[in-house]
Enzyme design. Structure first.
Site, PDB file in Angstrom:
ATOM      1  N   HIS A  40     -21.109 -22.432   1.593  1.00  0.00           N
ATOM      2  CA  HIS A  40     -21.155 -21.057   2.106  1.00  0.00           C
ATOM      3  C   HIS A  40     -20.627 -21.057   3.542  1.00  0.00           C
ATOM      4  O   HIS A  40     -21.022 -21.920   4.342  1.00  0.00           O
ATOM      5  CB  HIS A  40     -22.603 -20.551   2.181  1.00  0.00           C
ATOM      6  CG  HIS A  40     -23.285 -20.413   0.853  1.00  0.00           C
ATOM      7  ND1 HIS A  40     -23.466 -19.204   0.236  1.00  0.00           N
ATOM      8  CD2 HIS A  40     -23.852 -21.333   0.025  1.00  0.00           C
ATOM      9  CE1 HIS A  40     -24.124 -19.366  -0.904  1.00  0.00           C
ATOM     10  NE2 HIS A  40     -24.366 -20.664  -1.055  1.00  0.00           N
ATOM     11  N   HIS A  60     -20.544 -25.776  -3.881  1.00  0.00           N
ATOM     12  CA  HIS A  60     -19.862 -24.783  -3.055  1.00  0.00           C
ATOM     13  C   HIS A  60     -20.456 -24.785  -1.657  1.00  0.00           C
ATOM     14  O   HIS A  60     -21.645 -25.048  -1.477  1.00  0.00           O
ATOM     15  CB  HIS A  60     -19.973 -23.378  -3.670  1.00  0.00           C
ATOM     16  CG  HIS A  60     -21.369 -22.977  -4.016  1.00  0.00           C
ATOM     17  ND1 HIS A  60     -22.054 -23.482  -5.105  1.00  0.00           N
ATOM     18  CD2 HIS A  60     -22.231 -22.136  -3.389  1.00  0.00           C
ATOM     19  CE1 HIS A  60     -23.265 -22.966  -5.146  1.00  0.00           C
ATOM     20  NE2 HIS A  60     -23.395 -22.157  -4.108  1.00  0.00           N
TER      21      HIS A  60
HETATM   22  P1  5GP Z   1     -26.215 -20.766  -4.291  1.00  0.00           P
HETATM   23  O1  5GP Z   1     -27.536 -20.075  -4.276  1.00  0.00           O
HETATM   24  O2  5GP Z   1     -25.967 -21.454  -5.604  1.00  0.00           O
HETATM   25  O3  5GP Z   1     -26.005 -21.653  -3.103  1.00  0.00           O
HETATM   26  O4  5GP Z   1     -25.128 -19.614  -4.114  1.00  0.00           O
HETATM   27  C1  5GP Z   1     -24.477 -19.003  -5.175  1.00  0.00           C
HETATM   28  C2  5GP Z   1     -23.747 -17.809  -4.598  1.00  0.00           C
HETATM   29  O5  5GP Z   1     -22.822 -17.348  -5.558  1.00  0.00           O
HETATM   30  C3  5GP Z   1     -24.679 -16.644  -4.273  1.00  0.00           C
HETATM   31  O6  5GP Z   1     -24.603 -16.351  -2.873  1.00  0.00           O
HETATM   32  C4  5GP Z   1     -24.152 -15.500  -5.133  1.00  0.00           C
HETATM   33  O7  5GP Z   1     -24.170 -14.264  -4.485  1.00  0.00           O
HETATM   34  C5  5GP Z   1     -22.745 -15.958  -5.480  1.00  0.00           C
HETATM   35  N1  5GP Z   1     -22.291 -15.482  -6.791  1.00  0.00           N
HETATM   36  C6  5GP Z   1     -22.986 -15.551  -7.954  1.00  0.00           C
HETATM   37  N2  5GP Z   1     -22.261 -15.017  -8.971  1.00  0.00           N
HETATM   38  C7  5GP Z   1     -21.081 -14.614  -8.417  1.00  0.00           C
HETATM   39  C8  5GP Z   1     -19.929 -13.976  -8.959  1.00  0.00           C
HETATM   40  O8  5GP Z   1     -19.830 -13.671 -10.156  1.00  0.00           O
HETATM   41  N3  5GP Z   1     -18.911 -13.719  -8.097  1.00  0.00           N
HETATM   42  C9  5GP Z   1     -18.973 -14.044  -6.757  1.00  0.00           C
HETATM   43  N4  5GP Z   1     -17.908 -13.740  -6.015  1.00  0.00           N
HETATM   44  N5  5GP Z   1     -20.051 -14.633  -6.219  1.00  0.00           N
HETATM   45  C10 5GP Z   1     -21.103 -14.911  -7.027  1.00  0.00           C
END
Ligand code: 5GP
Length: 133
Positions: free
Chosen positions: A100, A98
């Site tokens: 951001h 993903h």
């Molecule tokens: P990472 O740390 O993997 O780059 O980012 C994962 C992101 O997914 C985090 O910013 C977190 O807040 C978001 N996230 C985790 N679980 C959920 C969820 O159930 N729904 C949504 N909309 N975002 C989520």
């Protein structure tokens, strides 16, 4: 086991969806760095940036740019952070690719506080030699 994003894409977990097409889905991050923080998620579960086919990644970057444009137009964002956390050591929590897209405003104080270091004498050229592509 399915990642939380697979469950969101399959509609098993609710989300606020901004866009979708054949290769990606865009939702709002549930814990935003700033309000409007969006995630461009690959429809297929590729664990990291390193695993995704280039064509899909390039399409996702186009979609991230659409999100950036919308955040500027509608929220008045003056900039964005466009980031991919790549593998757990970098802070990646969800092993499903993903991007951001975080809206930013002058003086919002949200710049990530990465501590910056220094190279010892001559060291930068050693790293330069090691990392030449
Ligand atoms: P990472 O740390 O993997 O780059 O980012 C994962 C992101 O997914 C985090 O910013 C977190 O807040 C978001 N996230 C985790 N679980 C959920 C969820 O159930 N729904 C949504 N909309 N975002 C989520």
């Amino acid at each position: 086991m399915a990642t939380v994003f697979e469950m969101i894409i399959n509609g098993e977990i609710p989300s606020t969806r901004l866009y979708e097409d054949e290769s990606c889905v865009v939702i709002l991050d549930i814990n935003p760095i700033a309000k409007g923080h969006a995630l461009v998620i690959s429809r297929e579960c590729y664990p990291t940036f390193t695993d995704v086919p280039m064509e899909t990644l390039s399409h996702m970057m186009e979609v991230a740019r659409m999100v950036d444009k919308k955040q500027r137009e509608v929220l008045g964002a003056e900039g964005t952070n466009v980031m991919i956390n790549n593998s757990p050591a970098s802070g990646q929590e969800v092993p499903h690719l993903h991007i951001h897209v975080v809206p930013r405003y002058t003086g919002d104080g949200k710049t990530p506080a990465f501590p910056k270091g220094k190279y010892d004498d001559g060291e930068i050229s050693k790293y330069g030699d090691l990392l030449k592509l």
